[in-house]
Write a protein that holds these residues in place. Structure first.
Motif, PDB file in Angstrom:
ATOM      1  N   LYS A  31     104.262  28.803  20.978  1.00  0.00           N
ATOM      2  CA  LYS A  31     104.279  28.464  22.405  1.00  0.00           C
ATOM      3  C   LYS A  31     104.568  26.972  22.597  1.00  0.00           C
ATOM      4  O   LYS A  31     105.258  26.582  23.546  1.00  0.00           O
ATOM      5  N   VAL A  32     104.047  26.149  21.680  1.00  0.00           N
ATOM      6  CA  VAL A  32     104.326  24.714  21.749  1.00  0.00           C
ATOM      7  C   VAL A  32     105.800  24.458  21.452  1.00  0.00           C
ATOM      8  O   VAL A  32     106.439  23.607  22.081  1.00  0.00           O
ATOM      9  N   ARG A  33     106.359  25.196  20.487  1.00  0.00           N
ATOM     10  CA  ARG A  33     107.793  25.064  20.188  1.00  0.00           C
ATOM     11  C   ARG A  33     108.632  25.364  21.436  1.00  0.00           C
ATOM     12  O   ARG A  33     109.585  24.650  21.756  1.00  0.00           O
ATOM     13  N   GLU A  34     108.288  26.448  22.121  1.00  0.00           N
ATOM     14  CA  GLU A  34     109.037  26.842  23.324  1.00  0.00           C
ATOM     15  C   GLU A  34     108.935  25.769  24.398  1.00  0.00           C
ATOM     16  O   GLU A  34     109.924  25.461  25.078  1.00  0.00           O
ATOM     17  N   LEU A  35     107.751  25.175  24.537  1.00  0.00           N
ATOM     18  CA  LEU A  35     107.577  24.111  25.527  1.00  0.00           C
ATOM     19  C   LEU A  35     108.403  22.890  25.137  1.00  0.00           C
ATOM     20  O   LEU A  35     109.031  22.249  25.990  1.00  0.00           O
TER      21      LEU A  35
END
Length: 265
Positions: free
Chosen positions: A23-27
């Motif tokens: 999810k951090v990667r996507e952000l």
């Protein structure tokens, strides 16, 4: 996409954490950040875990001065982890606002026997590996200061002053003061032996010299931050505040003293 947005992620992989990191990667991709596979290719290094993980990230990437380090907590409290992996909203706020600042944390340079040099951001600990009084001659700027007898000595940075150092009765030091603190571990003080018996804070220009008296302690335990060093037969250690600093990112509403209050009061 600029070169200033190349990111290396440091964490111990497990299934649950991997889902959160994704999810951090996507952000990050949303705001133009690019993940790289090698830390030397990054200018931003993010650790996911606790303070121990952050310290490991520094050691494994060799305390790079040209990179920005960010600690993301995966539960619990931490002095180096300004963000929580479960609070993506706060991370996004940091990416799009000016409510962040770069801190420069001082480090220590430790030289063992005039050969091997290491850096640490928390502390250097020197202890006996046997149940026997440890004897160390202490010099400050080549001036003999005292002969320590006890379990060992600890030299902490200001940011490390809230960790092992505090548990030994050491003082908490403002991280904006480039300094180091010498703290005793169970010193022997009586009519025959005498040490200072209190923590000693030394300024940036001072050099601390520890000479181990070889009295059966041929294999001391040397700790650099949260790792035991694989070195033996140490006789001589020199410690000073390094010119090398660690750049970290934090939110302006999360000061060092906010962390101290949250952790201890």
């Amino acid at each position: 996409m600029t070169d200033r947005k190349k990111v290396y992620l440091f964490y111990k992989k497990d299934e649950e954490l991997e889902k959160k990191v994704q999810k951090v990667r996507e952000l990050g991709r949303k705001y133009g950040y690019q993940q790289v596979e090698r830390p030397e290719d990054a200018n931003i290094i993010i650790s996911f875990g606790n303070d121990g993980t952050f310290l490991q990230a520094l050691q494994k990437t060799h305390f790079r001065e040209d990179a920005l380090y960010i600690g993301v907590n995966n539960g619990g409290m931490g002095f180096y982890t300004d963000f929580s992996i479960d609070d993506l909203e706060r991370m996004e706020l940091a990416m799009q606002s000016d409510n962040v600042e770069v801190l420069k944390y001082p480090t220590l340079e430790v030289t063992i026997d005039g050969l091997n040099s290491f850096h640490c951001i928390n502390e250097l600990s020197l202890r006996s590996n046997i149940i026997k009084t440890f004897v160390i001659d202490v010099y400050i700027d080549n001036l003999y200061f005292e002969t320590f007898r006890g379990d060992g000595l600890l030299v902490a940075t200001p940011t490390g002053s809230t960790a092992y150092n505090k548990s030994l009765g050491g003082a908490i030091v403002d991280p904006k003061l480039p300094s180091m603190q010498l703290t005793e571990m169970a010193s022997v003080n009586n009519n025959q032996y005498r040490t200072l018996g209190s923590p000693l804070v030394l300024g940036k220009e001072r050099e601390l010299h520890l000479k181990i008296v070889q009295d059966g302690n041929d294999h001391p335990i040397v700790g650099i931050d949260n790792e035991a060093m694989g070195v033996r037969h140490n006789y001589d250690m020199k410690v000073k505040v390094s010119d090398r600093v660690v750049k970290t990112l934090r939110m302006k509403d999360n000061l060092f003293y906010h962390k101290v209050k949250r952790s201890f009061l």
